[in-house]
Design a protein around this motif. Sequence first.
Motif, PDB file in Angstrom:
ATOM      1  N   ALA A 194       0.825  -1.208   0.000  1.00  0.00           N
ATOM      2  CA  ALA A 194       0.000   0.000   0.000  1.00  0.00           C
ATOM      3  C   ALA A 194       0.856   1.253   0.000  1.00  0.00           C
ATOM      4  O   ALA A 194       1.918   1.293   0.631  1.00  0.00           O
ATOM      5  N   HIS A 195       0.375   2.256  -0.712  1.00  0.00           N
ATOM      6  CA  HIS A 195       1.046   3.557  -0.693  1.00  0.00           C
ATOM      7  C   HIS A 195       0.005   4.630  -0.370  1.00  0.00           C
ATOM      8  O   HIS A 195      -1.072   4.669  -0.964  1.00  0.00           O
ATOM      9  N   LEU A 196       0.319   5.482   0.575  1.00  0.00           N
ATOM     10  CA  LEU A 196      -0.607   6.548   0.975  1.00  0.00           C
ATOM     11  C   LEU A 196      -0.083   7.869   0.415  1.00  0.00           C
ATOM     12  O   LEU A 196       0.869   8.429   0.948  1.00  0.00           O
TER      13      LEU A 196
ATOM     14  N   PRO B  80      -2.213   8.413 -11.651  1.00  0.00           N
ATOM     15  CA  PRO B  80      -1.134   8.895 -12.528  1.00  0.00           C
ATOM     16  C   PRO B  80      -0.391   7.737 -13.184  1.00  0.00           C
ATOM     17  O   PRO B  80      -0.210   6.678 -12.575  1.00  0.00           O
ATOM     18  N   GLU B  81       0.031   7.959 -14.406  1.00  0.00           N
ATOM     19  CA  GLU B  81       0.805   6.934 -15.122  1.00  0.00           C
ATOM     20  C   GLU B  81       2.061   6.571 -14.345  1.00  0.00           C
ATOM     21  O   GLU B  81       2.667   7.432 -13.703  1.00  0.00           O
ATOM     22  N   GLY B  82       2.457   5.350 -14.399  1.00  0.00           N
ATOM     23  CA  GLY B  82       3.694   4.919 -13.767  1.00  0.00           C
ATOM     24  C   GLY B  82       3.498   4.463 -12.328  1.00  0.00           C
ATOM     25  O   GLY B  82       4.370   3.803 -11.758  1.00  0.00           O
ATOM     26  N   VAL B  83       2.364   4.834 -11.737  1.00  0.00           N
ATOM     27  CA  VAL B  83       2.106   4.377 -10.377  1.00  0.00           C
ATOM     28  C   VAL B  83       1.615   2.928 -10.443  1.00  0.00           C
ATOM     29  O   VAL B  83       0.665   2.637 -11.174  1.00  0.00           O
ATOM     30  N   PRO B  84       2.263   2.043  -9.687  1.00  0.00           N
ATOM     31  CA  PRO B  84       1.863   0.627  -9.754  1.00  0.00           C
ATOM     32  C   PRO B  84       0.663   0.397  -8.847  1.00  0.00           C
ATOM     33  O   PRO B  84       0.818   0.356  -7.621  1.00  0.00           O
ATOM     34  N   GLY B  85      -0.512   0.281  -9.423  1.00  0.00           N
ATOM     35  CA  GLY B  85      -1.715   0.069  -8.635  1.00  0.00           C
ATOM     36  C   GLY B  85      -2.781   1.093  -8.977  1.00  0.00           C
ATOM     37  O   GLY B  85      -2.703   1.794  -9.998  1.00  0.00           O
ATOM     38  N   GLN B  86      -3.754   1.158  -8.114  1.00  0.00           N
ATOM     39  CA  GLN B  86      -4.935   1.982  -8.370  1.00  0.00           C
ATOM     40  C   GLN B  86      -5.165   2.875  -7.156  1.00  0.00           C
ATOM     41  O   GLN B  86      -5.128   2.410  -6.017  1.00  0.00           O
TER      42      GLN B  86
END
Lengths: 354, 354, 354, 354
Positions: free
Chosen positions: C288-290, C324-330
């Motif tokens: 997870a990324h916040l 954003p493009e390049g971000v792995p995930g949703q």
Amino acid sequence: MSEDIRKNFASDNVTPVCSEVMEALSRVNHGGVPSYGEDTFSKTLKTRFGEVFEAEVEVFPVATGTAANSLALSAMVAPHGGILCDQSAHINSDEGGAPEFFTHGAKLVGIPSAQGQMDPATLPSTLVQNAEKGILAPPFQALSLTQATEWGTTYSCDALSQLSSTAHEHGLTVHLDGARLGNAIAHLGCSPAETTWKAGVDVLSFGGTKAGAMAAEAVVFFLNDRTRPLLNAMPHLRKRAGHTWSKHRFLSAQLLALLDNELWLTNAHHANMMSQRLVQALKRHPAAHLPFATESNEVFAVLPHPLLQELHDEGYHFYHYPTPEGVPGQLVRFVTSFYTRPDDIDALIDSLTA
Amino acid sequence: MSEDIRKNFASDNVTPVCSEVMEALSRVNHGGVPSYGEDTFSKTLKTRFGEVFEAEVEVFPVATGTAANSLALSAMVAPHGGILCDQSAHINSDEGGAPEFFTHGAKLVGIPSAQGQMDPATLPSTLVQNAEKGILAPPFQALSLTQATEWGTTYSCDALSQLSSTAHEHGLTVHLDGARLGNAIAHLGCSPAETTWKAGVDVLSFGGTKAGAMAAEAVVFFLNDRTRPLLNAMPHLRKRAGHTWSKHRFLSAQLLALLDNELWLTNAHHANMMSQRLVQALKRHPAAHLPFATESNEVFAVLPHPLLQELHDEGYHFYHYPTPEGVPGQLVRFVTSFYTRPDDIDALIDSLTA
Amino acid sequence: MSEDIRKNFASDNVTPVCSEVMEALSRVNHGGVPSYGEDTFSKTLKTRFGEVFEAEVEVFPVATGTAANSLALSAMVAPHGGILCDQSAHINSDEGGAPEFFTHGAKLVGIPSAQGQMDPATLPSTLVQNAEKGILAPPFQALSLTQATEWGTTYSCDALSQLSSTAHEHGLTVHLDGARLGNAIAHLGCSPAETTWKAGVDVLSFGGTKAGAMAAEAVVFFLNDRTRPLLNAMPHLRKRAGHTWSKHRFLSAQLLALLDNELWLTNAHHANMMSQRLVQALKRHPAAHLPFATESNEVFAVLPHPLLQELHDEGYHFYHYPTPEGVPGQLVRFVTSFYTRPDDIDALIDSLTA
Amino acid sequence: MSEDIRKNFASDNVTPVCSEVMEALSRVNHGGVPSYGEDTFSKTLKTRFGEVFEAEVEVFPVATGTAANSLALSAMVAPHGGILCDQSAHINSDEGGAPEFFTHGAKLVGIPSAQGQMDPATLPSTLVQNAEKGILAPPFQALSLTQATEWGTTYSCDALSQLSSTAHEHGLTVHLDGARLGNAIAHLGCSPAETTWKAGVDVLSFGGTKAGAMAAEAVVFFLNDRTRPLLNAMPHLRKRAGHTWSKHRFLSAQLLALLDNELWLTNAHHANMMSQRLVQALKRHPAAHLPFATESNEVFAVLPHPLLQELHDEGYHFYHYPTPEGVPGQLVRFVTSFYTRPDDIDALIDSLTA
């Protein structure tokens, strides 16, 4: 502000009226004729525009470009709808909220771009994302393009076709702001038809004032299944906005004069030649940078502040634009017109290179 | 519709442009000048109108009377407000909803009257009753009067003063639709000041097109504590409606030409004379009935249907109006102008009395 | 869409009405009382809001947040004016063009930002550049801020003060969209006054529905020299938009119940605790990324597509955002509320970490 | 203003919420459900209205009658169009300009009448005369009728049919303001279908609030070739006006409760009985004059000023209306409701005849 006639490159609307238009105004100035566009001059308009654009059209003249653009959009878009355009579009940036007024608050969404041109590749996803928002976002109902663009570039007919095609697939109609359409055509070497309805344009704002008229533009509908249902409202919309001249022949006469003998294109060609004359000099100028291709009658250049101050002191007029950080100098614009003489350009070049 | 130049009495807007205006347009047609009203011709306007009306004024020219009236009202009235006028007022009956458009849906309330004139005696109770409705009724914010009225009559300066005074007491500003103000002044023999700001008018729509211009009217603000707060918005409102000409000098030049040597009043006086010439004949006509006093350049008459058919067959143009039941004949209107010649009237009289 | 009551994190508006509000509705449901806000319950509102915000106020309740925001702006901005806001602002992105409707086409200009917060450092130049465009751009008349922001962050009171101060210097009034104001206050630990009028806010949209009401928000005017002139129009604007309930006591009773015993803040505090409970788990989650600090009741996280699919399959509801493009995930959002139980969060965490 | 619960005959909106509606609100108050009308309660609405009106319908609930009427008209009429109605119509006289707001300034034209009912005999010529004005008058696009009328009378189904038929022939759609539709149906003894779509009504404003709801009305589209093209815009128009509740189930639940067991008609029938009870007494009253037939729950009476003063002193509430000159007394209105008890009427009668 001084009014030195040959040093004013602020816009192509600082010019006088070209002689052919003035003569046309005099020619129609006799007798009592029906008002509000029922005169014979006005009735000719539709036929003449049809010939020039090789299409079946309906034509609604008005006095200003702001009115033409806004009126066109008000026929194409419901108050709850959205209009998609390039961020630099005149309708988005320079018309004082007129499109919002005429459309009763339809939402203009301006997409950032590099050269003032919308990108056919990203248009589909923009349309899809908006539609997915449902009632949270006004549904796009029109795509508005500008030819020549606000940065003096021109769309290729191919690019226009791709954009229009995508727009039509998503249920949008296509508007073209043609304030400088003649300049684009002169640059592209295509026909008026090719860069408008053949490229998918449904409704055109035909620019007359910058091309030599006193105050005359035209909303031109290219008749098709998308535009026919919009026509009934137009006479009411134009009257309701106070843009139906009672002495209507004087509006029509200006436009007819521009179409006669392709005066609008001749004037545009001359203006483009003048801008190229300036561009050639600027390209050789060690301190000048040209951020955009010059494909019409507008020359954008980044120039050193001291040089611009000198020009200003000599009485020259030109527009300043917000300049991106880090760029050494100031972004300015020089606009040429039918009225610009080679000598005027040469004098400007002399000042620039002195 | 034929365009026989001497038989068209449909309106004073079927006329050409008077020669003085055409010449003025040619005179300003040289050189590059600042656009959007920053030129010297346009800057003169304010001074000239100030002199003519003996008052401190601000002036905003536009191309049509519909725009002038609607733009004026949009500065005077909030979207949630109300506008009180005579039921016959042009803003209520003949402008295709333009006042509603420009004011964003302010409510026009038209009071029935006999002669197109609001009654100073009943105005106070009308205002009180509306205010008592609270949020259920849009609060009146402007009173709009017409001089000369739509039925060709004129308000006395006294009547105007009484109406304005009541309006001001109730917090309304006063607008005057002066599409035919010159004709009213020519009839009343008063000064421009006396029938406007001295009679309580705050904002005037000054009519130029019917007086001989091509397409030029002016919104004139008489500066006072009620009007000063309205001025800031005006340049924005005019631009937003697409009514700010880029080649603005050509709008200003028309108005300046009308003011020079009192051309607008001379033209109006001539038009009034022509209408009186017709009135004298109609008064002697056994089958004609004149329902209103002819106090400007509009002649209203009830005439027998067969006679009107004959006129029509001869190529005459004039407007028909809904005629009250029981009246034998048809109510029609003949409008004269600066362009009408005595011979034209005499020919019409001949046809009427043949 | 399933209606599993404990797995719906789509929004804080999917919740029921909190019991205190339902009881208040029952309590006022007796007898005939004056309509349109003239009842005693409604008259208490102003006093109660004044106490809570330690200020002299005027209060206009409506049923929806879209109405509250748009109505507030319509009192603050003329149709020809502009509204400046963050690009992410609800008024710009999620209200279906309602601000444009209520303001009759005032132009919303959304400035891009990283965290949903306008930058006090760049505001002055934005205002100056727009003013320099003159009639070509609608003049900014209001600055609209959102607290907590659309990305779940909160402005410090200092940042709000700086923004407001700049706005006031340039003649703008300041609007605060407080749909989640309680959550921001609960996070900041400040008083209602400190994050509103003491920080320069002129007009507040006070959010009730997400805080536990059925359908109740309030436009709150903090009385000062900028806001007093706006008050007269408000009752008319509200009625004209169909937002004045006839049985007005039922609108007022909801708001009074939220203010009683600081229920709105207690509810907000609980919601914030629930979002922190989730945040702590997500911070430990390897995938997870916040992207934003969680400073209210909205948790934004970038999560792997397969994990989100599993959640969805289990019946969870949450919003997807363009990533954003390049971000792995949703990028997704989980919203907590007064109604969320610790167990609900723990069950969600279990599913996330299974 | 006192709030004596049994002496308030000012309107049927001074009443509380009927118990069935309050219970329905409690019943739906559990769990998280999709917002903005995607919940199961809201989805039931369409089916239930379809059953009650024996027709295929689309239903859009809103909180106020002003919103319902204005929203309906905004879907039926373009901004440049016109709306024809009786001069007494609520949309023309009592909604603070809301129809003008929602329709962006469409022109309401109110025709004077004796009993609040438009005349089928004169409608055709009204429509023809307007059409003949061309661009000078907004083209009529909707006919708006009120059932029961503002003067407490009801149209026969035949009269409605004639009016609708003429409207349809001229290209107008037909709107019915049914704020008191239940009262009209209870009086006429017809079915909901007979006085709506079977009589040519295209779009109905279904009144819930006066019938016992807290704040719930519905715009009901009867599906046909005229209404289907209007549906797409409706969700956007409702959201854009801030009238789409996020916790939408609480709007739907009120309407469902009114339809269950014909509660709306039972309530209306009771209200009508109460008004007849008053009418019978007034008919015997030597100083009372009843200018209109009492065909719903509104009783209009001309009564002597001293008597009215006594009522007022006793704490009674009722509305005063402008009274025509020469009429001895004051025109007032007493409105009954589901909440009125026979004893309340009898006490009023006692006071009237004391």
